[in-house]
Design an enzyme around this catalytic site. Structure first.
Site, short mmCIF file in Angstrom:
data_model
loop_
_atom_site.label_atom_id
_atom_site.label_comp_id
_atom_site.label_asym_id
_atom_site.label_seq_id
_atom_site.Cartn_x
_atom_site.Cartn_y
_atom_site.Cartn_z
N LYS A 277 57.99 -5.94 32.29
CA LYS A 277 57.07 -7.03 31.95
C LYS A 277 55.77 -6.99 32.74
O LYS A 277 55.16 -8.03 32.99
CB LYS A 277 57.77 -8.39 32.13
CG LYS A 277 59.01 -8.52 31.27
CD LYS A 277 59.81 -9.76 31.56
CE LYS A 277 61.09 -9.77 30.72
NZ LYS A 277 61.96 -10.90 31.04
N ASP B 186 62.89 -9.98 23.64
CA ASP B 186 62.22 -10.69 24.73
C ASP B 186 60.71 -10.53 24.54
O ASP B 186 60.19 -9.41 24.75
CB ASP B 186 62.66 -10.11 26.06
CG ASP B 186 62.13 -10.90 27.26
OD1 ASP B 186 61.12 -11.63 27.08
OD2 ASP B 186 62.71 -10.79 28.36
#
Length: 509
Positions: free
Chosen positions: A324, A400
């Site tokens: 991320k 996600d």
């Protein structure tokens, strides 16, 4: 005045002028030297008091004390059973239960353990509406849906905490897109007008041509624990130890003892002084794999501690994974699925469907995606808008969405073939997807996976997750193709004004 004082004293008009002038002079004199006729400090204190009073009043309305209880995954006490029994609460109204939450008699994160999951959300909404009202935002949740389409029993303990509702997103369907010899339809969840229509045009052009061919180059999710040794020498010894084939086999056995599907593929140690970052790469089957690789990483650390007693685990994730966050390591070494997808678009399709020429779109790609991105210092951003399509497919299929950061790494290349047709290719080294676990189990997201043909686990572990990675890459290529064509033909603004703006309605007279 002094030379003829008697005359001026008998003349009231002259006397008035003298006294007025003298008074003005005295005021100016004392004022110039800073002598105040009024207690300014007292006035300022009064003003400050009033200001403070208003500020205190404002704060008392706008600032609430910290929440009395918040579920924290790493704190065992957050999983304790509530002291109240379900039977005691069944007869109470939702308003009464909401008041119990507000007064601290019930912890809001324990509502699902005491009530039906749907009722728990209703009670929590009432409690939060009361809190929002006290800060001037009452009624904000009115237009936030809470039921009955979402099954909160699936959400609880898996996807979200302190739930008050859900945000509906429009889902568009693009296709057919010919991908690896078969037709696929791709759901995309987005609020950006024109994105689905544009991607659909790209799908049409690809299908009118050769179709898309996609290949998985690598498949492995990563986790990189940070460990610290007593010296740089010990850190170097740890690195060299891990790189020995016999020792890797020992680490692999420890890792795979924690999972039925995960396979440890490699360990890449990086030394920074006393620190060692162990980048573990794991095949995770049809799961995205973060939980799997994290659990296995702990087993590897335990084994290393038995060999290197001075080893200290600083953090299970040392940011060399890299999860991320934009990072060159993902761009170079890959993470998740590394995919390359290509297609050939006949020149007549470029003219009729894409409304441009092969030469124009090739030049646009060079100057925008390659030179422009290089001048911007991009890492993995040599594309027109890969993140748009990646995120839209992620949202639709329960991935996600934060992992769109690395999953959108993409370089888009276009060339004119010897026959004058258009060759397009997208190389995406770090697409992180799964078809089991996380948000994929929710009904709507599961339906979108079913539409693609990759719901749940595959016949062979990993097949469905690989198919989803192929689809993400192909959708990205379709989106790149259409946007570059719009830029080459200078029709981007026109398209957005058509598809991304509601028509104005004439006012009734």
């Amino acid at each position: 005045f002094a030379s003829d004082a008697s005359r001026h004293m008998n003349d009231s008009s002259s006397l008035f002028k003298f006294l007025f002038g003298w008074s003005f002079f005295l005021c100016y004199f004392f004022g110039f030297f800073g002598i105040s006729f009024v207690d300014a400090d007292e006035i300022m204190e009064g003003q400050n008091f009033e200001s403070s009073e208003r500020s205190t009043s404002s704060k008392s309305k706008a600032v609430h004390p910290p929440a009395e209880s918040t579920p924290v995954c790493t704190v065992p006490s957050s999983f304790e059973k509530p002291s109240l029994s379900k039977t005691d609460l069944q007869s109470k109204s939702n308003e009464e239960l909401s008041n119990m939450v507000l007064t601290g008699q019930i912890k809001d994160h324990q509502l699902e353990k005491l009530l039906d999951h749907h009722r728990a959300v209703d009670v929590r909404r009432l409690a939060f509406d009361s809190k929002l009202s006290s800060v001037g935002c009452g009624g904000a949740l009115t237009d936030l849906p809470s039921g009955p389409s979402l099954d909160y029993s699936r959400v609880f303990g898996a996807n979200c905490e302190i739930v008050v509702g859900y945000v509906p997103l429009p889902v568009g369907m693009v296709g057919p897109l010919t991908l690896n010899g078969r037709s696929v339809y791709i759901p995309m969840a987005t609020t950006e007008g024109c994105l689905v229509a544009s991607t659909n045009r790209g799908c049409k052009a690809i299908t009118q041509g050769s179709g898309a061919t996609s290949v998985i180059l690598r498949d492995g999710i990563t986790r990189a624990p940070c460990v610290r040794m007593n010296s740089a020498k010990e850190a170097a010894e740890l690195k060299l130890w891990c790189e020995m084939p016999a020792n890797f086999a020992t680490l692999k056995h420890a890792f795979e003892s924690t999972t039925g599907f995960g396979k440890l593929l490699s360990v890449e140690p990086t030394v920074a002084g006393k620190n060692v970052y162990l980048r573990l790469q794991c095949f995770a089957g049809d799961a995205m794999g973060m939980n799997m690789v994290s659990k296995g990483s702990l087993a590897v650390i335990d084994l290393l501690k038995s060999v290197f007693p001075t080893l200290v685990l600083v953090a299970l994730s040392g940011n060399m994974c890299t999860d991320k966050k934009a990072a060159a390591t993902n761009w170079i070494h890959g993470r998740g699925k590394s995919v390359v997808v290509e297609a050939i678009i006949p020149q007549h399709v470029v003219r009729t469907t894409l409304k441009t020429t092969v030469q124009a779109i090739v030049q646009t790609n060079i100057h925008k995606n390659l030179i422009g991105s290089a001048m911007a210092g991009a890492i993995g951003g040599f594309n027109a808008h890969a993140a748009n399509n990646v995120t839209a497919v992620f949202l639709a299929t329960g991935q996600d969405p934060a992992q769109n950061v690395e999953s959108s790494n993409c370089i888009t290349l276009l060339e004119e073939t010897e026959d004058g047709d258009l060759w397009i290719c997208c190389t995406m080294p770090s697409i992180e997807v799964g078809t089991v676990g996380g948000g994929t189990s929710l009904p709507a997201q599961s339906a979108c996976l079913k539409a693609i043909g990759c719901k749940g686990g595959g016949v062979n572990p990993g097949d469905n997750a690989k198919q989803l990675a192929h689809v993400v890459a192909a959708a990205t290529m379709a989106g790149e193709l259409s946007l570059l064509a719009a830029l080459a033909a200078n029709t981007l603004v026109q398209a957005h004004m058509t598809h991304n703006r509601k028509p104005t309605t004439a006012k009734s007279t």
